[in-house]
Write a protein that holds these residues in place. Structure first.
Motif, PDB file in Angstrom:
ATOM      1  N   ILE A 183       0.832  -1.112  -0.082  1.00 37.93           N
ATOM      2  CA  ILE A 183       0.052  -0.070  -0.092  1.00 37.93           C
ATOM      3  C   ILE A 183       0.983   1.329   0.026  1.00 37.93           C
ATOM      4  O   ILE A 183       2.201   0.978   0.432  1.00 37.93           O
ATOM      5  CB  ILE A 183      -1.005   0.057   1.272  1.00 37.93           C
ATOM      6  CG1 ILE A 183      -0.198  -0.125   2.373  1.00 37.93           C
ATOM      7  CG2 ILE A 183      -1.943  -1.079   1.055  1.00 37.93           C
ATOM      8  CD1 ILE A 183      -1.016   0.169   3.830  1.00 37.93           C
ATOM      9  N   PRO A 184       0.358   2.481  -0.379  1.00 36.67           N
ATOM     10  CA  PRO A 184       1.051   3.649  -0.377  1.00 36.67           C
ATOM     11  C   PRO A 184       1.456   4.069   1.080  1.00 36.67           C
ATOM     12  O   PRO A 184       0.831   3.710   2.008  1.00 36.67           O
ATOM     13  CB  PRO A 184      -0.039   4.549  -0.962  1.00 36.67           C
ATOM     14  CG  PRO A 184      -0.880   3.901  -1.808  1.00 36.67           C
ATOM     15  CD  PRO A 184      -0.987   2.487  -0.889  1.00 36.67           C
TER      16      PRO A 184
ATOM     17  N   SER B  16      -8.443   5.152   4.300  1.00 37.03           N
ATOM     18  CA  SER B  16      -8.251   5.319   2.697  1.00 37.03           C
ATOM     19  C   SER B  16      -7.816   3.748   2.046  1.00 37.03           C
ATOM     20  O   SER B  16      -8.106   3.453   1.188  1.00 37.03           O
ATOM     21  CB  SER B  16      -6.985   6.007   2.431  1.00 37.03           C
ATOM     22  OG  SER B  16      -5.847   5.734   3.163  1.00 37.03           O
ATOM     23  N   LEU B  17      -7.389   2.879   3.156  1.00 39.16           N
ATOM     24  CA  LEU B  17      -7.366   1.530   2.783  1.00 39.16           C
ATOM     25  C   LEU B  17      -8.659   0.817   2.291  1.00 39.16           C
ATOM     26  O   LEU B  17      -8.915   0.015   1.128  1.00 39.16           O
ATOM     27  CB  LEU B  17      -6.726   0.677   3.962  1.00 39.16           C
ATOM     28  CG  LEU B  17      -6.942  -0.870   3.446  1.00 39.16           C
ATOM     29  CD1 LEU B  17      -5.838  -1.048   2.440  1.00 39.16           C
ATOM     30  CD2 LEU B  17      -6.233  -1.597   4.855  1.00 39.16           C
TER      31      LEU B  17
ATOM     32  N   ASP C 126     -11.121   2.624   1.097  1.00 35.16           N
ATOM     33  CA  ASP C 126     -11.408   3.270  -0.117  1.00 35.16           C
ATOM     34  C   ASP C 126     -10.801   2.382  -1.299  1.00 35.16           C
ATOM     35  O   ASP C 126     -11.265   2.051  -2.260  1.00 35.16           O
ATOM     36  CB  ASP C 126     -11.102   4.762  -0.261  1.00 35.16           C
ATOM     37  CG  ASP C 126     -12.108   5.647   0.655  1.00 35.16           C
ATOM     38  OD1 ASP C 126     -13.126   5.218   0.888  1.00 35.16           O
ATOM     39  OD2 ASP C 126     -11.680   6.634   0.745  1.00 35.16           O
ATOM     40  N   LEU C 127      -9.459   2.285  -1.244  1.00 32.90           N
ATOM     41  CA  LEU C 127      -8.824   1.410  -1.918  1.00 32.90           C
ATOM     42  C   LEU C 127      -9.362   0.027  -2.514  1.00 32.90           C
ATOM     43  O   LEU C 127      -9.363  -0.402  -3.513  1.00 32.90           O
ATOM     44  CB  LEU C 127      -7.239   1.130  -1.593  1.00 32.90           C
ATOM     45  CG  LEU C 127      -6.298   2.167  -1.673  1.00 32.90           C
ATOM     46  CD1 LEU C 127      -5.156   2.076  -0.909  1.00 32.90           C
ATOM     47  CD2 LEU C 127      -5.916   2.800  -2.954  1.00 32.90           C
TER      48      LEU C 127
ATOM     49  N   THR D 121       1.178   6.812   2.744  1.00 31.90           N
ATOM     50  CA  THR D 121       0.448   7.438   3.578  1.00 31.90           C
ATOM     51  C   THR D 121      -1.053   6.914   3.854  1.00 31.90           C
ATOM     52  O   THR D 121      -1.810   7.812   4.075  1.00 31.90           O
ATOM     53  CB  THR D 121       0.231   8.840   2.770  1.00 31.90           C
ATOM     54  OG1 THR D 121      -0.285   8.742   1.552  1.00 31.90           O
ATOM     55  CG2 THR D 121       1.690   9.665   2.768  1.00 31.90           C
ATOM     56  N   THR D 122      -1.181   5.660   3.808  1.00 35.56           N
ATOM     57  CA  THR D 122      -2.437   4.954   3.817  1.00 35.56           C
ATOM     58  C   THR D 122      -2.990   5.005   5.250  1.00 35.56           C
ATOM     59  O   THR D 122      -2.100   4.817   6.222  1.00 35.56           O
ATOM     60  CB  THR D 122      -2.312   3.427   3.256  1.00 35.56           C
ATOM     61  OG1 THR D 122      -1.902   3.740   2.224  1.00 35.56           O
ATOM     62  CG2 THR D 122      -3.810   2.741   3.213  1.00 35.56           C
ATOM     63  N   THR D 123      -4.213   5.643   5.294  1.00 32.66           N
ATOM     64  CA  THR D 123      -4.837   5.448   6.638  1.00 32.66           C
ATOM     65  C   THR D 123      -5.751   4.403   6.583  1.00 32.66           C
ATOM     66  O   THR D 123      -6.057   3.618   5.459  1.00 32.66           O
ATOM     67  CB  THR D 123      -5.538   6.722   7.178  1.00 32.66           C
ATOM     68  OG1 THR D 123      -6.760   6.710   5.880  1.00 32.66           O
ATOM     69  CG2 THR D 123      -5.039   8.056   7.047  1.00 32.66           C
TER      70      THR D 123
END
Length: 70
Positions: free
Chosen positions: A12-13, A20-21, A23-24, A15-17
């Motif tokens: 994962i990127p 946002s995970l 959302d991904l 800066t992932t929260t």
């Protein structure tokens, strides 16, 4: 960075929260419970909970008659 997502490696990127995970993964936040390193993350904290290298994340969806894990 790499995490464990429901027991499987996932890149994962940086800066992932938690939010946002989800959302991904195209998962609606209101239909799942999320655990990071055995700590349940409340919905209202998911946007501020940053994930780190090596975190173990479990996403569990409640389904009538039982649990479904993704």
């Amino acid at each position: 960075m790499n995490i464990q997502l429901n027991g499987k490696p996932k890149e994962i990127p940086e800066t992932t929260t938690v939010a946002s995970l989800l959302d991904l993964m195209n998962i609606r936040s209101e239909v799942v419970a999320v655990e990071v390193n055995l700590d349940v993350i409340p919905r209202e904290r998911r946007g501020e909970k940053a994930l780190k290298e090596g975190d173990e994340v479990e996403v569990v969806r409640f389904v009538g008659g039982g649990l479904w894990t993704r």
